[in-house]
Design a protein around this motif. Structure first.
Motif, short mmCIF file in Angstrom:
data_model
loop_
_atom_site.label_atom_id
_atom_site.label_comp_id
_atom_site.label_asym_id
_atom_site.label_seq_id
_atom_site.Cartn_x
_atom_site.Cartn_y
_atom_site.Cartn_z
N ILE A 249 0.86 -1.18 0.00
CA ILE A 249 0.00 0.00 0.00
C ILE A 249 0.90 1.23 0.00
O ILE A 249 1.76 1.38 0.86
CB ILE A 249 -0.93 0.03 1.22
N LYS A 250 0.70 2.10 -0.97
CA LYS A 250 1.51 3.31 -1.12
C LYS A 250 0.82 4.50 -0.45
O LYS A 250 -0.39 4.62 -0.45
CB LYS A 250 1.73 3.62 -2.60
N ASP A 251 1.64 5.40 0.07
CA ASP A 251 1.19 6.67 0.64
C ASP A 251 0.10 6.48 1.69
O ASP A 251 -1.06 6.84 1.51
CB ASP A 251 0.69 7.61 -0.46
N VAL A 252 0.50 5.90 2.81
CA VAL A 252 -0.42 5.61 3.91
C VAL A 252 -0.28 6.67 5.00
O VAL A 252 0.81 6.85 5.56
CB VAL A 252 -0.15 4.22 4.50
N PRO A 253 -1.35 7.41 5.32
CA PRO A 253 -1.27 8.42 6.38
C PRO A 253 -1.23 7.77 7.77
O PRO A 253 -1.96 6.82 8.04
CB PRO A 253 -2.56 9.23 6.21
N PHE A 254 -0.38 8.31 8.62
CA PHE A 254 -0.33 7.95 10.04
C PHE A 254 -0.46 9.22 10.86
O PHE A 254 0.02 10.28 10.46
CB PHE A 254 1.00 7.27 10.40
N THR A 255 -1.10 9.11 12.01
CA THR A 255 -1.06 10.18 13.00
C THR A 255 0.11 9.90 13.92
O THR A 255 0.23 8.82 14.50
CB THR A 255 -2.37 10.22 13.82
N VAL A 256 1.01 10.88 14.04
CA VAL A 256 2.19 10.74 14.88
C VAL A 256 1.90 11.38 16.24
O VAL A 256 1.60 12.57 16.33
CB VAL A 256 3.42 11.41 14.25
N THR A 257 1.94 10.57 17.28
CA THR A 257 1.70 11.08 18.63
C THR A 257 2.36 10.16 19.64
O THR A 257 2.56 8.97 19.38
CB THR A 257 0.19 11.19 18.92
#
Length: 448
Positions: A249-257
């Motif tokens: 899967i390309k270009d996967v958003p993650f929330t960084v916290t």
């Protein structure tokens, strides 16, 4: 917000015929009670010319938004704003705009979503408080940050069905028996990674340390608020490549916290390392069709479900909560409930105060008073509960017995649904099939 959205004074329903009044009243009641399954049934069976035009369009907006049908809701939102704007008060206008933005984001139309939210801010800013403007601006900035990316490009590497192995790992104090699902044969940007499969997490999350280790690309201006036990701030970052078994899967958003609890509780923090990378339901929704096999410890995902999703006539038993968590219809101890599906909950789960109120004599007679400690993003909390043994659960038409489950006796802030189905309850079934096109959860027969 949605629960009170359509307490309108604007519609001239009283001028309609008695037959139309009955249908419109039912639709309005279903919307105001967030009963999306009832709305689906009423709307599906009613002659469309018997529904007030505003309610007809609004119904399509809600059904598409709450039952994961963006192909239905997106054109309905466009029609709503183009033809019914005079029927929207400020609260309704903002709420529909937020819903519209979320559905545009879901199908990758982030530039459109950002433009639409910014336009809504421009039209209403003078009437809003600073907190509302800030939240809307944060949302628009989030969509703008994602706009340059073609998110969730899924490749099945010539396989008709993808297989992603997982293992069940212990979580928390040994005597509690808590477990989580950790995916195997997975990698981020080419580096092997241990990731938790968490249906109860709205977005995929990674710690700052892991984001740096795996080379994620931070997105400028993408500040977000992350809710869990408490709340904390974070930002968005992109994983250029995520491998899950034989899926890329390309270009996967993650929330960084940060998920560290060291400043709050040392005991809870010692288990936080397992939660450094979490795959949430934002990614699962893109995969469309997932079978969790607890016998072979594999996820299976058919390629055709993502390349050519087809909605059938199956009635949904999943809907979104206001926070976009997944809620599923079930029945526990002959009590119909709408429960959060949470494979990231390491226990059997929790029943809400509504169950306690409806079954109080049974709980007091058969339950044991206990203190339950929960840890998660933003902190920990300790609540007084009752521990109730051996409850029958009917999920998707199949019955199992939950050895023990916590019962809340009082309401808690920001609770979702009428309780939580944890991973150990899901594991009572050999398989759990999640179809995100039909929005159904179907378990296999119970284990012997």
């Amino acid at each position: 917000m949605l629960r009170n959205l359509l307490l309108y004074a604007f519609i001239g329903i009283t001028s309609l015929t008695c037959h139309s009044q009955s249908i419109n009243d039912k639709i309005l009641n279903a919307i105001n009670h967030s009963d999306w399954f009832a709305l689906d049934s009423i709307y599906d069976s009613a002659p469309k010319d018997s529904i007030h035009p505003f309610l007809e369009i609004s119904s399509r907006c809600f059904l598409g938004h709450q039952l994961n049908r963006p192909d239905v809701s997106i054109p309905a939102f466009q029609e709503l704003f183009n033809t019914q704007s005079e029927n929207l008060d400020l609260n309704n206008f903002i709420t529909f705009a937020v819903m519209f933005g979320k559905d545009l984001n879901k199908v990758g139309e982030n530039e459109f979503a950002a433009s639409m939210i910014n336009q809504a801010i421009g039209q209403t800013q003078q009437y809003l408080d600073s907190a509302s403007v800030s939240n809307l601006s944060m949302m628009a900035n989030w969509y703008s940050a994602l706009a340059p990316y073609n998110t969730y490009q899924i490749q099945f590497n010539e396989a008709d069905v993808a297989t992603v192995p997982f293992e069940i790992i212990p979580m928390g104090p040994k005597e509690k028996g808590g477990v989580l699902m950790q995916l195997k044969e997975s990698a981020i940007n080419g580096t092997p990674a241990d990731m938790i499969f968490d249906t109860g997490c709205v977005s995929s999350i990674i710690s700052p340390e892991m984001a740096e280790k795996y080379g994620l690309t931070p997105l400028e201006g993408s500040k977000v608020s992350v809710a869990g036990i408490g709340s904390t701030n974070g930002y968005l970052a992109i994983a250029k490549e995520l491998k899950l078994g034989n899926i890329t899967i390309k270009d996967v958003p993650f929330t960084v916290t940060s998920m560290s609890l060291a400043a709050i509780n040392d005991e809870a923090d010692q288990y936080a390392d397992a939660l450094n990378i979490i795959l949430g339901n934002d990614l699962m929704l893109q995969l469309k069709d997932i079978t969790i096999d607890f016998v072979s410890n594999n996820l299976t995902i058919p390629a055709s479900a993502t390349s050519n999703p087809v909605r059938t006539q199956a009635k949904p038993n999943i809907c979104f909560a206001d926070t976009r968590n997944l809620l599923c219809k079930c029945e526990i101890h002959d009590t119909p409930l709408l429960m959060l599906i949470d494979s990231g909950n390491a226990s059997y789960g929790t029943l809400g105060e509504g169950f306690f109120d409806r079954n109080k004599p049974f709980v007091l007679t058969n339950g044991t008073k206990d203190n339950v400690r929960q840890a998660g993003i933003g902190g920990i909390k300790i609540n007084e509960r009752y521990l109730l043994p051996n409850l029958k659960i009917s999920l998707g038409g199949h019955t199992a017995e939950i050895p023990e489950i916590d019962i809340k006796t009082t309401p808690e802030p920001a609770s979702e649904g009428e309780g939580v189905l944890g991973l150990r309850t899901l594991m009572l079934y050999p398989q759990i099939h999640l179809n995100f096109t039909d929005f159904t959860l179907t378990p296999a027969l119970t284990k012997k």
